[in-house]
Scaffold this motif. Structure first.
Motif, PDB file in Angstrom:
ATOM      1  N   SER A 135     126.708 -84.667  36.723  1.00  0.00           N
ATOM      2  CA  SER A 135     126.303 -83.585  35.829  1.00  0.00           C
ATOM      3  C   SER A 135     125.612 -84.148  34.585  1.00  0.00           C
ATOM      4  N   LEU A 136     126.185 -85.198  34.006  1.00  0.00           N
ATOM      5  CA  LEU A 136     125.585 -85.857  32.839  1.00  0.00           C
ATOM      6  C   LEU A 136     124.226 -86.460  33.175  1.00  0.00           C
ATOM      7  N   ARG A 137     124.158 -87.113  34.296  1.00  0.00           N
ATOM      8  CA  ARG A 137     122.918 -87.761  34.728  1.00  0.00           C
ATOM      9  C   ARG A 137     121.811 -86.721  34.979  1.00  0.00           C
ATOM     10  N   ASP A 138     122.193 -85.585  35.551  1.00  0.00           N
ATOM     11  CA  ASP A 138     121.224 -84.525  35.815  1.00  0.00           C
ATOM     12  C   ASP A 138     120.660 -83.961  34.512  1.00  0.00           C
ATOM     13  N   LEU A 139     121.532 -83.800  33.505  1.00  0.00           N
ATOM     14  CA  LEU A 139     121.057 -83.334  32.202  1.00  0.00           C
ATOM     15  C   LEU A 139     120.082 -84.348  31.595  1.00  0.00           C
ATOM     16  N   ALA A 140     120.426 -85.624  31.675  1.00  0.00           N
ATOM     17  CA  ALA A 140     119.545 -86.673  31.143  1.00  0.00           C
ATOM     18  C   ALA A 140     118.183 -86.637  31.843  1.00  0.00           C
ATOM     19  N   ASN A 141     118.197 -86.440  33.152  1.00  0.00           N
ATOM     20  CA  ASN A 141     116.934 -86.346  33.896  1.00  0.00           C
ATOM     21  C   ASN A 141     116.100 -85.148  33.446  1.00  0.00           C
ATOM     22  N   LEU A 142     116.758 -84.042  33.118  1.00  0.00           N
ATOM     23  CA  LEU A 142     116.037 -82.877  32.607  1.00  0.00           C
ATOM     24  C   LEU A 142     115.336 -83.232  31.298  1.00  0.00           C
ATOM     25  N   TYR A 143     116.056 -83.925  30.408  1.00  0.00           N
ATOM     26  CA  TYR A 143     115.454 -84.288  29.128  1.00  0.00           C
ATOM     27  C   TYR A 143     114.299 -85.271  29.308  1.00  0.00           C
ATOM     28  N   VAL A 144     114.439 -86.195  30.225  1.00  0.00           N
ATOM     29  CA  VAL A 144     113.402 -87.204  30.445  1.00  0.00           C
ATOM     30  C   VAL A 144     112.196 -86.629  31.190  1.00  0.00           C
ATOM     31  N   LYS A 145     112.452 -85.857  32.230  1.00  0.00           N
ATOM     32  CA  LYS A 145     111.367 -85.362  33.092  1.00  0.00           C
ATOM     33  C   LYS A 145     110.848 -83.989  32.715  1.00  0.00           C
ATOM     34  N   GLY A 146     111.600 -83.258  31.877  1.00  0.00           N
ATOM     35  CA  GLY A 146     111.181 -81.916  31.514  1.00  0.00           C
ATOM     36  C   GLY A 146     111.348 -80.952  32.669  1.00  0.00           C
ATOM     37  N   THR A 147     110.660 -79.843  32.573  1.00  0.00           N
ATOM     38  CA  THR A 147     110.725 -78.822  33.609  1.00  0.00           C
ATOM     39  C   THR A 147     109.425 -78.833  34.406  1.00  0.00           C
ATOM     40  N   SER A 148     109.396 -78.099  35.506  1.00  0.00           N
ATOM     41  CA  SER A 148     108.183 -78.041  36.327  1.00  0.00           C
ATOM     42  C   SER A 148     107.025 -77.414  35.555  1.00  0.00           C
ATOM     43  N   TRP A 149     107.333 -76.551  34.608  1.00  0.00           N
ATOM     44  CA  TRP A 149     106.271 -75.896  33.849  1.00  0.00           C
ATOM     45  C   TRP A 149     105.928 -76.605  32.539  1.00  0.00           C
ATOM     46  N   ASN A 150     106.757 -77.584  32.138  1.00  0.00           N
ATOM     47  CA  ASN A 150     106.458 -78.333  30.916  1.00  0.00           C
ATOM     48  C   ASN A 150     107.178 -79.682  30.957  1.00  0.00           C
ATOM     49  N   ARG A 151     106.490 -80.713  31.405  1.00  0.00           N
ATOM     50  CA  ARG A 151     107.085 -82.044  31.559  1.00  0.00           C
ATOM     51  C   ARG A 151     107.493 -82.682  30.227  1.00  0.00           C
ATOM     52  N   SER A 152     106.929 -82.229  29.121  1.00  0.00           N
ATOM     53  CA  SER A 152     107.253 -82.834  27.823  1.00  0.00           C
ATOM     54  C   SER A 152     108.169 -81.950  26.980  1.00  0.00           C
ATOM     55  N   LEU A 153     108.819 -80.988  27.599  1.00  0.00           N
ATOM     56  CA  LEU A 153     109.639 -80.013  26.875  1.00  0.00           C
ATOM     57  C   LEU A 153     110.708 -80.657  26.001  1.00  0.00           C
ATOM     58  N   TYR A 154     111.354 -81.707  26.483  1.00  0.00           N
ATOM     59  CA  TYR A 154     112.467 -82.329  25.756  1.00  0.00           C
ATOM     60  C   TYR A 154     112.163 -83.743  25.268  1.00  0.00           C
ATOM     61  N   THR A 155     110.906 -84.141  25.222  1.00  0.00           N
ATOM     62  CA  THR A 155     110.582 -85.520  24.856  1.00  0.00           C
ATOM     63  C   THR A 155     111.078 -85.903  23.459  1.00  0.00           C
ATOM     64  N   SER A 156     111.180 -84.927  22.555  1.00  0.00           N
ATOM     65  CA  SER A 156     111.627 -85.268  21.199  1.00  0.00           C
ATOM     66  C   SER A 156     113.132 -85.556  21.135  1.00  0.00           C
ATOM     67  N   VAL A 157     113.867 -85.298  22.217  1.00  0.00           N
ATOM     68  CA  VAL A 157     115.295 -85.634  22.273  1.00  0.00           C
ATOM     69  C   VAL A 157     115.463 -87.126  22.581  1.00  0.00           C
ATOM     70  N   ILE A 158     114.566 -87.653  23.401  1.00  0.00           N
ATOM     71  CA  ILE A 158     114.641 -89.043  23.841  1.00  0.00           C
ATOM     72  C   ILE A 158     114.350 -89.970  22.661  1.00  0.00           C
ATOM     73  N   GLY A 159     115.277 -90.868  22.391  1.00  0.00           N
ATOM     74  CA  GLY A 159     115.088 -91.851  21.330  1.00  0.00           C
ATOM     75  C   GLY A 159     115.433 -91.355  19.937  1.00  0.00           C
ATOM     76  N   GLU A 160     115.738 -90.065  19.793  1.00  0.00           N
ATOM     77  CA  GLU A 160     116.096 -89.535  18.475  1.00  0.00           C
ATOM     78  C   GLU A 160     117.430 -90.129  18.025  1.00  0.00           C
ATOM     79  N   LYS A 161     117.491 -90.621  16.812  1.00  0.00           N
ATOM     80  CA  LYS A 161     118.696 -91.263  16.282  1.00  0.00           C
ATOM     81  C   LYS A 161     119.560 -90.313  15.452  1.00  0.00           C
ATOM     82  N   ASP A 162     118.991 -89.199  15.016  1.00  0.00           N
ATOM     83  CA  ASP A 162     119.703 -88.213  14.207  1.00  0.00           C
ATOM     84  C   ASP A 162     120.161 -87.086  15.130  1.00  0.00           C
TER      85      ASP A 162
END
Length: 189
Positions: free
Chosen positions: A90-117
């Motif tokens: 379940s955790l890994r699937d969520l991480a994949n969503l953040y990394v790969k985004g959705t089918s309609w927007n691959r960059s939807l969660y890119t600002s989550v990746i690498g954020e330190k705050d």
């Protein structure tokens, strides 16, 4: 299952997620705690789904009644949710969503990746439209903290949350480990 037990069980997986995907463990853990009721929800028990992820996982799913917010009004609906073989999946699937985004927007969660705050990471998740609950961000931010109870100590909190005494001291600008008060809010992750 106690809150502490749940956090201890998923913390190693959240730390793996950080190393592999560069996503803050505090964000992942707070989301898991909120969305699964610390692993006690029906969905967490029946489907090892701790984020309320809809659809199916490798052909497996469970159908459960849930609450969605439509124009800030809670509405009960039946939904199909992914059924995982473990919380780690379940955790890994969520991480994949953040990394790969959705089918309609691959960059939807890119600002989550690498954020330190963690607050910025949580805001990015909300801004991407992850949850319909209007108080979702506030609920998550509150889970990153521990409210001091009688008998708490910095060493016990560090052990319970997988942190160190020095980290908790630094995150909370504590002058002395022994100077914490009942009802004080401490960042512990």
């Amino acid at each position: 299952m106690s809150k502490e037990t749940f956090i201890k069980e998923i913390a190693p997986y959240a730390q793996k997620i950080q190393k592999e995907f560069n996503i803050l463990p505090s964000v992942v853990i707070a989301k898991a705690c909120l969305e699964s009721g610390y692993g006690t929800s029906l969905l967490a028990n029946q489907g090892k789904n701790i984020f309320g992820t809809k659809g199916d996982f490798k052909g497996e799913s469970v159908i459960i009644q849930t609450i969605e917010y439509v124009n800030d009004v809670p509405v009960q609906v039946w939904n199909k949710f992914r059924k995982y073989p473990s919380w780690e999946e379940s955790l890994r699937d969520l991480a994949n969503l953040y990394v790969k985004g959705t089918s309609w927007n691959r960059s939807l969660y890119t600002s989550v990746i690498g954020e330190k705050d963690y607050k910025k990471a949580l805001k990015a998740i909300i801004d991407a439209g992850y949850a319909s609950d209007p108080k979702y961000t506030e609920k998550l931010v509150n889970l990153v903290y521990h409210i001091v109870k009688k008998g708490d100590s910095i060493s016990a909190l560090a052990k319970a949350y997988g942190s160190t005494q020095v980290q908790i001291q630094k995150w909370n600008d504590l002058v002395d480990f022994n100077l914490i008060k009942v009802n004080q809010r401490l960042r512990v992750k």
